[in-house]
Design a protein around this motif. Structure first.
Motif, short mmCIF file in Angstrom:
data_model
loop_
_atom_site.label_atom_id
_atom_site.label_comp_id
_atom_site.label_asym_id
_atom_site.label_seq_id
_atom_site.Cartn_x
_atom_site.Cartn_y
_atom_site.Cartn_z
N TYR A 1 22.71 1.81 41.15
CA TYR A 1 23.89 0.96 41.29
C TYR A 1 24.35 0.35 39.97
CZ TYR A 1 23.45 1.58 46.28
OH TYR A 1 23.40 2.13 47.53
N LEU A 2 23.51 0.38 38.97
CA LEU A 2 23.92 -0.05 37.64
C LEU A 2 24.95 0.93 37.05
CD1 LEU A 2 23.30 -2.17 35.43
CD2 LEU A 2 21.55 -0.60 34.57
N HIS A 3 24.86 2.19 37.47
CA HIS A 3 25.72 3.23 36.91
C HIS A 3 26.80 3.75 37.86
CE1 HIS A 3 23.14 3.42 33.41
NE2 HIS A 3 22.10 3.45 34.23
N TYR A 4 26.53 3.75 39.16
CA TYR A 4 27.46 4.32 40.13
C TYR A 4 27.54 3.43 41.37
CZ TYR A 4 26.61 8.40 37.23
OH TYR A 4 26.49 9.24 36.16
N PRO A 5 28.74 3.27 41.93
CA PRO A 5 28.85 2.44 43.13
C PRO A 5 28.35 3.13 44.40
CG PRO A 5 31.02 3.24 42.46
CD PRO A 5 30.04 3.66 41.40
N ASP A 6 28.39 4.48 44.39
CA ASP A 6 27.94 5.23 45.57
C ASP A 6 27.71 6.69 45.19
OD1 ASP A 6 30.52 6.45 45.44
OD2 ASP A 6 31.34 4.99 46.84
N THR A 7 27.25 7.47 46.15
CA THR A 7 26.94 8.88 45.87
C THR A 7 28.20 9.69 45.55
OG1 THR A 7 26.96 9.35 48.25
CG2 THR A 7 24.81 8.91 47.24
N TYR A 8 29.34 9.28 46.11
CA TYR A 8 30.59 9.99 45.81
C TYR A 8 30.96 9.86 44.32
CZ TYR A 8 31.36 10.90 50.72
OH TYR A 8 31.23 11.37 52.01
N ALA A 9 30.75 8.67 43.77
CA ALA A 9 31.04 8.47 42.34
C ALA A 9 30.11 9.32 41.48
CB ALA A 9 30.91 6.99 41.99
N LEU A 10 28.85 9.44 41.91
CA LEU A 10 27.91 10.29 41.17
C LEU A 10 28.34 11.75 41.25
CD1 LEU A 10 25.30 10.85 39.62
CD2 LEU A 10 24.07 10.73 41.80
N LEU A 11 28.73 12.20 42.43
CA LEU A 11 29.22 13.58 42.59
C LEU A 11 30.45 13.81 41.72
CD1 LEU A 11 29.09 16.35 44.00
CD2 LEU A 11 30.46 15.35 45.85
N GLN A 12 31.36 12.84 41.72
CA GLN A 12 32.56 12.94 40.89
C GLN A 12 32.20 13.07 39.41
OE1 GLN A 12 35.91 12.65 42.08
NE2 GLN A 12 36.54 13.20 40.03
N SER A 13 31.22 12.30 38.98
CA SER A 13 30.78 12.35 37.59
C SER A 13 30.17 13.70 37.25
CB SER A 13 29.77 11.23 37.33
OG SER A 13 29.35 11.23 36.00
N LEU A 14 29.40 14.26 38.17
CA LEU A 14 28.81 15.58 37.98
C LEU A 14 29.91 16.64 37.86
CD1 LEU A 14 26.08 17.10 37.88
CD2 LEU A 14 26.21 17.28 40.37
N GLU A 15 30.90 16.56 38.74
CA GLU A 15 32.04 17.48 38.67
C GLU A 15 32.82 17.30 37.37
OE1 GLU A 15 34.56 17.03 42.02
OE2 GLU A 15 33.09 17.84 43.41
N ASP A 16 33.01 16.05 36.97
CA ASP A 16 33.73 15.78 35.71
C ASP A 16 33.07 16.49 34.54
OD1 ASP A 16 35.50 14.13 37.09
OD2 ASP A 16 34.59 12.25 36.38
N ASP A 17 31.74 16.49 34.52
CA ASP A 17 31.01 17.17 33.44
C ASP A 17 31.33 18.67 33.43
OD1 ASP A 17 29.83 14.72 32.88
OD2 ASP A 17 27.87 15.25 33.74
N VAL A 18 31.33 19.28 34.62
CA VAL A 18 31.61 20.71 34.72
C VAL A 18 33.05 21.00 34.30
CG1 VAL A 18 31.83 22.66 36.33
CG2 VAL A 18 29.87 21.10 36.51
N MET A 19 33.99 20.18 34.77
CA MET A 19 35.40 20.40 34.44
C MET A 19 35.65 20.18 32.95
SD MET A 19 36.29 21.43 37.31
CE MET A 19 37.98 21.78 36.93
N GLU A 20 34.96 19.23 32.36
CA GLU A 20 35.09 18.97 30.93
C GLU A 20 34.61 20.18 30.12
OE1 GLU A 20 32.99 15.72 28.22
OE2 GLU A 20 34.15 14.81 29.87
N GLU A 21 33.48 20.74 30.52
CA GLU A 21 32.96 21.94 29.85
C GLU A 21 33.95 23.10 29.96
OE1 GLU A 21 30.35 22.99 27.83
OE2 GLU A 21 30.20 20.82 27.67
N ALA A 22 34.48 23.29 31.15
CA ALA A 22 35.45 24.38 31.37
C ALA A 22 36.68 24.18 30.49
CB ALA A 22 35.84 24.47 32.85
#
Length: 194
Positions: free
Chosen positions: A49-70
């Motif tokens: 919770y220090l880094h993400y408000p919920d699991t959806y925000a974590l999933l979004q962050s994971l996707e952001d990493d992939v999209m950034e690489e692409a």
């Protein structure tokens, strides 16, 4: 924030993403809790919770990493594509990334209902494809270009999903050739070269 605090924060975010990624291979995103992730990575829930408000925000962050690489790969090879008639300089590195990160990409596509990952891939193709096609076919009518891009992006996503579904049996080079021929054939049929 000191350097060591920043390093710890990056490490915690990396571990949380890794935990989510591992769990996505085992179950649907909707069945994954914060506790599942933190237990997996031996972290406390407060760290999550220090880094993400919920699991959806974590999933979004994971996707952001992939999209950034692409996007980095597209930006790195855009000039090569504009100079030549092949899209292989962009398709190749992206397919290599997909192969290297197969489990992550597969799990993001499988859990698409929770995150609309395919929609984000579609936007990436659409956003970048527009400039590439305009560079090759400057006279392409705007409305037609939008339809062609939509067809191309959903077609490329379909090819990748089919490739995953068949456990990547088709040789990568063969898939690249097929995707390149399809895209170029559609564009040549609809637009005149500038």
């Amino acid at each position: 924030m000191t350097n060591s605090d920043d390093r710890r924060a990056k490490r915690s975010r990396r571990l949380l993403k890794q935990g989510l990624q591992e769990l996505l291979l085992e179950k649907q995103f909707s069945d994954i809790s914060v506790r599942d992730i933190t237990d997996r990575m031996d972290l406390n829930r407060g760290t999550f919770y220090l880094h993400y408000p919920d699991t959806y925000a974590l999933l979004q962050s994971l996707e952001d990493d992939v999209m950034e690489e692409a996007q980095k790969m597209v930006d790195q090879h855009r000039g090569e594509v504009l100079e030549d008639t092949t899209l292989r300089p962009i398709f190749g590195p992206i397919l290599d990334y997909i192969v290297e990160n197969r489990e992550l990409c597969t799990s993001l596509f499988v859990n698409n209902a929770s995150s609309n990952f395919a929609g984000r891939v579609n936007e990436l193709i659409d956003r970048n494809g527009s400039g590439i096609i305009r560079g090759r076919y400057p006279g392409a009518p705007e409305e037609e270009l939008e339809y062609v891009l939509s067809f191309i992006s959903f077609g490329l996503i379909g090819l990748i999903k089919k490739w995953f579904d068949e456990d990547m049996r088709m040789d990568k080079e063969q898939l690249l050739d097929m995707a390149d021929q399809i895209v170029n054939t559609i564009c040549r049929a609809r637009f005149k070269r500038g």
